[in-house]
Design a protein around this motif. Structure first.
Motif, PDB file in Angstrom:
ATOM      1  N   LEU A 199       0.840  -1.183   0.000  1.00 26.59           N
ATOM      2  CA  LEU A 199       0.000   0.000   0.000  1.00 26.59           C
ATOM      3  C   LEU A 199       0.882   1.242   0.000  1.00 26.59           C
ATOM      4  O   LEU A 199       1.733   1.413   0.875  1.00 26.59           O
ATOM      5  CB  LEU A 199      -0.906  -0.014   1.226  1.00 26.59           C
ATOM      6  CG  LEU A 199      -2.002   1.038   1.295  1.00 26.59           C
ATOM      7  CD1 LEU A 199      -3.004   0.844   0.157  1.00 26.59           C
ATOM      8  CD2 LEU A 199      -2.708   0.973   2.645  1.00 26.59           C
TER       9      LEU A 199
ATOM     10  N   LEU B 285      -0.152  -3.863   5.732  1.00 25.79           N
ATOM     11  CA  LEU B 285      -0.494  -3.789   4.308  1.00 25.79           C
ATOM     12  C   LEU B 285       0.681  -3.305   3.466  1.00 25.79           C
ATOM     13  O   LEU B 285       0.533  -3.046   2.267  1.00 25.79           O
ATOM     14  CB  LEU B 285      -1.697  -2.847   4.106  1.00 25.79           C
ATOM     15  CG  LEU B 285      -2.996  -3.273   4.793  1.00 25.79           C
ATOM     16  CD1 LEU B 285      -4.055  -2.187   4.678  1.00 25.79           C
ATOM     17  CD2 LEU B 285      -3.528  -4.592   4.198  1.00 25.79           C
TER      18      LEU B 285
ATOM     19  N   TRP C 256       2.429  -0.504   4.056  1.00 28.41           N
ATOM     20  CA  TRP C 256       2.499   0.953   4.025  1.00 28.41           C
ATOM     21  C   TRP C 256       3.536   1.482   5.016  1.00 28.41           C
ATOM     22  O   TRP C 256       3.743   0.890   6.074  1.00 28.41           O
ATOM     23  CB  TRP C 256       1.129   1.525   4.353  1.00 28.41           C
ATOM     24  CG  TRP C 256       1.069   3.004   4.545  1.00 28.41           C
ATOM     25  CD1 TRP C 256       1.046   3.972   3.573  1.00 28.41           C
ATOM     26  CD2 TRP C 256       1.032   3.710   5.798  1.00 28.41           C
ATOM     27  NE1 TRP C 256       0.980   5.224   4.144  1.00 28.41           N
ATOM     28  CE2 TRP C 256       0.962   5.085   5.487  1.00 28.41           C
ATOM     29  CE3 TRP C 256       1.030   3.306   7.129  1.00 28.41           C
ATOM     30  CZ2 TRP C 256       0.888   6.065   6.488  1.00 28.41           C
ATOM     31  CZ3 TRP C 256       0.964   4.262   8.131  1.00 28.41           C
ATOM     32  CH2 TRP C 256       0.905   5.631   7.802  1.00 28.41           C
TER      33      TRP C 256
ATOM     34  N   LEU D  71      -2.122   5.913   2.319  1.00 34.96           N
ATOM     35  CA  LEU D  71      -3.129   5.568   3.321  1.00 34.96           C
ATOM     36  C   LEU D  71      -3.865   6.830   3.753  1.00 34.96           C
ATOM     37  O   LEU D  71      -3.249   7.800   4.210  1.00 34.96           O
ATOM     38  CB  LEU D  71      -2.452   4.919   4.533  1.00 34.96           C
ATOM     39  CG  LEU D  71      -3.338   4.560   5.723  1.00 34.96           C
ATOM     40  CD1 LEU D  71      -4.387   3.519   5.332  1.00 34.96           C
ATOM     41  CD2 LEU D  71      -2.483   4.037   6.885  1.00 34.96           C
TER      42      LEU D  71
ATOM     43  N   ASP E 104      -3.342   0.818  -5.000  1.00 28.08           N
ATOM     44  CA  ASP E 104      -2.233   1.014  -4.060  1.00 28.08           C
ATOM     45  C   ASP E 104      -2.466   2.230  -3.166  1.00 28.08           C
ATOM     46  O   ASP E 104      -1.555   2.717  -2.527  1.00 28.08           O
ATOM     47  CB  ASP E 104      -0.892   1.128  -4.780  1.00 28.08           C
ATOM     48  CG  ASP E 104      -0.836   2.268  -5.785  1.00 28.08           C
ATOM     49  OD1 ASP E 104      -1.744   3.119  -5.758  1.00 28.08           O
ATOM     50  OD2 ASP E 104       0.108   2.300  -6.591  1.00 28.08           O
ATOM     51  N   GLU E 105      -3.730   2.709  -3.138  1.00 30.90           N
ATOM     52  CA  GLU E 105      -4.075   3.749  -2.172  1.00 30.90           C
ATOM     53  C   GLU E 105      -5.506   3.551  -1.697  1.00 30.90           C
ATOM     54  O   GLU E 105      -6.359   3.046  -2.429  1.00 30.90           O
ATOM     55  CB  GLU E 105      -3.868   5.152  -2.728  1.00 30.90           C
ATOM     56  CG  GLU E 105      -4.568   5.494  -4.010  1.00 30.90           C
ATOM     57  CD  GLU E 105      -4.154   6.874  -4.520  1.00 30.90           C
ATOM     58  OE1 GLU E 105      -4.476   7.887  -3.844  1.00 30.90           O
ATOM     59  OE2 GLU E 105      -3.509   6.950  -5.576  1.00 30.90           O
TER      60      GLU E 105
END
Length: 339
Positions: free
Chosen positions: A8, A333, A335, A11, A303-304
């Protein structure tokens, strides 16, 4: 992490900004404090909902103007402004102004369609033009043209002591690429892609090709990117309701689980004539939620994210949820916090 999942990259979180009618300042202040907390925790973005004639944020652009002066890094978004309530030219002026004030951090999300309960509000909103107002994608196109600097008038120059521009001022050059469409249908996904917008996909979609929520959402993402000039690089943000319980008290966990259980029946089948589908809320330890997300075919395509906070919780609940998302779920995840 399963090999089909991407780490990720961005976020974010979304809040409705509820307030008590007897003390509206306290609720708005709580929203601003939550956005400030999000920046300290390293979130990439904070988004606010839009509610007219309710006890939630009715003017997200004004709230984000205030937030822009209390933060320095976090991106600020609306999810979403229903354009049926807005004049596109005037909204473009407000959006550009806040984007300038924020240093280019604004991410306006919008949607189209008639205002909610239109028959009851149209005389107050459009007393002279209620029956001829255009609530189609054309309204979005008008906003995009204004934001992107296309002429809004055929007059410019000097008249007397005043100087006039033929386009919306201030003009913020990067804002046009940070416009998001909140879409829940294939048609919306395709339109947003064709017009170079970004796509906000939430916990609500229209059951068109399937009655499996994740598969429907995946079809929207792929349709959007297939029609976007940037193709696979086109930005998509997923906005499920996610409530980690790692540091929650027993009372908080019980409240969260009861909230999700009350909303679960609506996820069993498409709802109403529009056949809208709702995703189940994800409540539990971060490790468990991460496993559920990695198994979600639409999540694996993005991816966000901008995880939605539940509507009716207390300030301290949001502090706990955001802290767990940033310190436990996000790293699970793949991130890494910003800044």
């Amino acid at each position: 992490m399963p090999p089909t999942s991407k780490p990720l990259q961005k976020l974010g979180f979304l809040t409705i900004g509820l307030f008590d009618e007897a003390d509206p300042r306290r609720g708005h202040e709580s929203t601003l404090e939550i956005i400030e907390l999000g920046e300290r925790l390293g979130f990439d973005s904070a988004w606010v909902r839009h509610r007219h004639l309710q006890y939630g944020i009715s003017s997200p652009v004004a709230v984000l103007a205030a937030a822009s002066q209390r933060t320095s890094r976090i991106e600020l978004g609306t999810a979403v402004i229903p354009l049926g309530w807005e004049n596109p030219l005037r909204l473009a002026e407000d959006l550009a102004t806040v984007d300038i004030l924020s240093g280019g951090r604004l991410n306006p999300g919008i949607s189209v369609g008639p205002p909610m309960h239109y028959d009851h509000v149209k005389q107050a909103l459009y007393p002279d033009t209620a029956d001829i107002e255009d609530f189609s994608y054309e309204r979005v196109r008008r906003l995009l043209d204004c934001v992107r600097g296309k002429p809004a008038t055929d007059f410019s120059g000097v008249k007397g002591f005043e100087v006039f521009s033929n386009r919306v001022q201030p003009h913020s050059p990067g804002l046009g690429r940070r416009m998001w469409y909140g879409g829940g249908s294939l048609r919306s996904a395709q339109w947003a892609g064709e017009h170079g917008m970004n796509l906000l996909t939430s916990s609500v979609v229209k059951a068109e090709e399937s009655e499996d929520f994740a598969e429907v959402q995946l079809s929207h993402i792929r349709t959007f990117r297939a029609h976007h000039p940037d193709g696979e690089r086109a930005r998509v943000s997923q906005g499920l309701v996610v409530v980690p319980t790692d540091s929650a008290s027993p009372e908080q966990r019980a409240k969260y689980e009861a909230y999700a259980a009350k909303r679960l029946p609506r996820t069993a089948a498409p709802q109403g004539p529009a056949r809208m589908m709702f995703a189940p809320d994800l409540v539990g330890p971060s490790e468990q939620i991460a496993e559920q997300l990695h198994a979600h075919v639409a999540f694996r395509e993005v991816d966000e994210v901008a995880f939605a906070l539940p509507f009716t919780f207390e300030h301290e609940d949001y502090v706990q949820i955001l802290t767990d998302i940033a310190t436990r779920l996000g790293p699970a995840l793949g991130w890494q916090p910003a800044g």
